[in-house]
Design an enzyme around this catalytic site. Structure first.
Site, short mmCIF file in Angstrom:
data_model
loop_
_atom_site.label_atom_id
_atom_site.label_comp_id
_atom_site.label_asym_id
_atom_site.label_seq_id
_atom_site.Cartn_x
_atom_site.Cartn_y
_atom_site.Cartn_z
N SER A 10 -76.02 33.97 65.93
CA SER A 10 -77.48 34.01 65.97
C SER A 10 -78.06 34.40 64.61
O SER A 10 -77.40 35.03 63.78
CB SER A 10 -77.94 35.03 67.01
N LYS A 11 -79.29 34.01 64.44
CA LYS A 11 -80.01 34.26 63.19
C LYS A 11 -80.05 35.74 62.84
O LYS A 11 -80.02 36.10 61.67
CB LYS A 11 -81.46 33.77 63.38
N ARG A 12 -80.13 36.56 63.88
CA ARG A 12 -80.23 37.99 63.65
C ARG A 12 -79.03 38.53 62.87
O ARG A 12 -79.13 39.50 62.15
CB ARG A 12 -80.30 38.70 65.01
#
Ligand code: GLU
Length: 494
Positions: free
Chosen positions: A259-261
Site C-alpha cells: 500500500s501507498k502508506r
C-alpha cells in the site's frame, strides 16, 4: 475447457484510468503479455473507463505511456486497431445496452425501477437484522404490462441479472484448482446503470467474449467477482475463458497488501525514483516464480520463452525492495557509459558541472543503487558544504593547533603542485603525512571531512582531483574557519 489447441491465445489487461498504474498491475500485465507472446498469441489492452466519477485527468494516456516506458506494448488496443475495437469501453456503450436488453428478452435479466431511497431502506433493515446487504428482488416479478407502462412513462431504471437459485458455480483456476461458489451467495447485480453505462461485471464479460479472450488472468482481488461473471457467461450461453488469479503483493515488511502508506507503489514512481524499467520488470518476473535453472537475472525474451502461469506460487509474495535494489545496481553497471549518461539526464541537477561528468561518474558509479542516488552521492562537488567542526577534530580532540597545521601544510601542497592530478596529490600528501608522523587515520579522515563534509565518500585523492585546485583550497579555508570559530565558542564556555 472449451479451448481447442488451434485457438490462438489471446490475453488482455483491462486497467481503469482511475489513477497511476500500481506496480502489481504492471506485474499482471507483464504475465499476460509474456504468456501471449510465448504462444504466438495476441495481447490486448482494453481501457475500462465506465466509472466516470473516479476517472482521473489524462488517465487513458498515462496508462499507455507507462506501459511503453516499461518497454512493453500491445497487439490490439487504443491506437492499434484489430478486428475487435473500439478498445475503450466508453466508446462501446451501445454494445452493452444491446446485450443487457438481450438478456431481459431471454428472461435472464430484468428491469428494476427501485428508487435510491427504497434501496437505502432495504439495506438499513438488513443491517439491523444482521443480514448481508443485497437486493431483495422487489422488481423481479413485475408484470410485463406494468414494466411497459413505466418504461413508456420515462421512469428511471437499471437492468439486473436474474441470479438463479441454489446453483453450483465453479471454475478451475490455473493456479488454485477448482473454486466453487453457490449462486445463493450472489446478489441480483446491476448490469446496466440508469445513465446507460454498464457496470464492470457486464462490460468485462461482454468484452472478454467479443474480443475472443482465451485467458482471463488478473489479481486475486477479483476472485469474488468471478462467480458473477460465470453466471453471465451462462446467461449468454457463451463458453467461459480460462481463469487465473495472481497472488497479492505484500508490503516490504511482509505486513498487509502493498500500500501507498508503506512506500512506493505506482509503476511510474519506481521510474521517478531512478529504478531502470528493465530492472523492475526482471524483479517482477521473479516475484513468486522461478526459472527452471533458478537464474534470477533474465531478459524479457528469456522470460517469454519460459513463463507459464501454472508455475506461479499462489501464496502472497513480499515485495522485497532489497532485491530490487540489488538488481537495479546490476542493471545500472551493465549499461554502457553513453547509455548510463542518457538515463541519468533527468537525475542530474542543473548546477552540476557537466564538464566533469565522466570524471565524477567514475568515482560513484559502483555505488549507485538507483539513478536518483547520483545527486546525493555527488552534491559536494557543486554545492556548498556544511558540517560540524567536531568532525574535523575526531581522534584529535583538543588538538586544534595540530589540525590547523595539518590544514595549512596541505594547502601549501595544493598551491605548489605543478599538476593538480590524482597521482601528484597522492604522492605529495602521503610524503607529508609520513614526514610529519601524523596519525594516518586521523589525518585522512580530517581531510576527507574538509573536502566533502561527509565521512563516506569516493576515493579521496580522486575526489580532490575532481574538485579542482581552487574549490579544494576553499574547502580547506572553510575548515580553518570552522576550527577557529569552534575554539572561540569553547573559550567562551569556560
Ligand atoms: N477494470 C478492472 C481493473 O481495474 C479489470 C479487472 C479485470 O481484469 O477483470 O483492474
Amino acid at each position: 475447457m472449451m479451448q481447442s489447441d488451434k485457438t490462438p491465445i489471446r490475453t488482455r489487461m483491462a486497467p481503469s484510468p482511475t489513477g497511476d498504474m500500481h506496480v502489481a498491475s504492471m506485474a499482471t500485465l507483464l504475465k499476460n503479455y509474456a504468456f501471449a507472446k510465448r504462444h504466438q498469441g495476441q495481447f490486448i489492452l482494453r481501457i475500462e473507463d465506465t466509472d466516470k466519477v473516479r476517472e482521473v485527468e489524462d488517465g487513458v494516456n498515462k496508462i499507455q505511456s507507462i506501459i511503453k516506458q516499461y518497454g512493453l506494448d500491445w497487439d490490439e488496443g487504443p491506437g492499434k486497431d484489430g478486428a475487435c475495437g473500439p478498445y475503450i469501453q466508453s466508446q462501446r456503450l451501445e454494445i452493452y445496452q444491446e446485450k443487457a436488453k438481450e438478456l431481459v428478452e431471454q428472461g435472464q435479466a430484468y428491469y428494476c425501477f427501485c428508487s435510491k431511497e427504497r434501496l437505502d431502506e432495504v439495506r438499513q433493515q438488513q443491517q439491523a437484522s444482521h443480514q448481508p446487504p443485497r437486493y431483495d428482488g422487489h422488481c423481479r416479478h413485475l408484470a410485463q404490462a406494468e414494466i411497459e407502462k413505466r418504461l413508456a412513462a420515462g421512469e428511471n431504471y437499471v437492468i439486473r441479472l436474474k441470479v438463479p437459485e441454489n446453483q453450483e458455480i465453479s471454475f478451475t483456476d490455473l493456479l488454485r484448482g477448482k473454486i466453487t461458489f453457490n449462486s445463493n451467495q450472489v446478489d441480483d447485480q446491476v448490469l446496466l446503470k440508469s445513465d446507460g453505462y454498464p457496470t464492470y461485471h457486464l462490460a468485462v464479460v461482454v468484452d472478454d467474449h467479443l474480443m475472443k479472450i482465451t485467458h482471463v488472468m488478473r489479481g486475486e482481488e477479483w476472485i469474488s467477482s468471478t462467480p458473477k461473471h460465470i453466471l453471465l457467461y451462462r446467461a449468454f450461453n457463451w463458453s467461459q475463458p480460462i481463469f487465473a488469479h495472481f497472488p497479492l503483493f505484500l508490503n516490504p515488511d511482509g505486513k498487509g497488501k502493498m500500500s501507498k502508506r508503506k512506500g512506493t507503489v505506482s509503476a511510474q514512481s519506481f521510474l521517478d525514483k531512478g529504478y531502470l524499467p528493465e530492472a523492475v520488470l526482471n524483479f517482477l518476473m521473479i516475484l513468486g516464480w522461478a526459472a527452471k535453472d533458478q537464474k534470477e537475472i533474465m531478459s524479457l525474451a528469456e522470460y517469454i520463452q519460459e513463463f507459464d502461469p501454472a508455475d506461479l506460487s499462489m501464496n502472497s509474495v513480499i515485495f522485497d525492495i532489497h532485491k530490487l535494489d540489488w538488481l537495479n545496481g546490476i542493471y545500472i553497471r551493465n549499461l554502457s557509459r553513453e547509455e548510463l549518461k542518457k538515463r541519468l539526464q533527468n537525475f542530474i541537477p542543473p548546477e552540476f558541472p557537466l564538464d566533469k561528468l565522466d570524471q565524477i561518474l567514475d568515482l560513484v558509479y559502483e555505488r549507485l543503487v538507483t539513478l536518483a542516488d547520483f545527486s546525493e552521492l555527488t552534491d559536494f562537488f557543486y554545492k556548498e558544504i556544511d558540517y560540524s567542526p567536531t568532525l574535523l577534530l575526531k581522534k584529535a580532540e583538543n588538538q586544534e593547533d595540530l589540525v590547523l597545521e595539518q590544514i595549512q601544510l596541505t594547502k601549501n601542497i595544493f598551491h605548489s603542485l605543478a599538476d593538480f592530478t590524482t597521482l601528484e596529490l597522492e604522492k605529495e600528501i602521503r610524503i607529508l603525512q609520513e614526514k610529519q608522523a601524523w596519525q594516518k587515520a586521523q589525518y585522512f579522515m580530517m581531510l576527507r571531512i574538509a573536502m566533502t563534509g561527509k565521512t563516506a565518500t569516493p576515493p579521496l585523492f580522486e575526489t580532490i582531483d575532481a574538485l579542482g585546485r581552487e574549490l579544494a583550497s576553499q574547502r580547506l579555508d572553510l575548515a580553518t574557519k570552522k576550527i577557529k570559530n569552534h575554539e572561540k565558542t569553547e573559550d567562551n564556555s569556560l
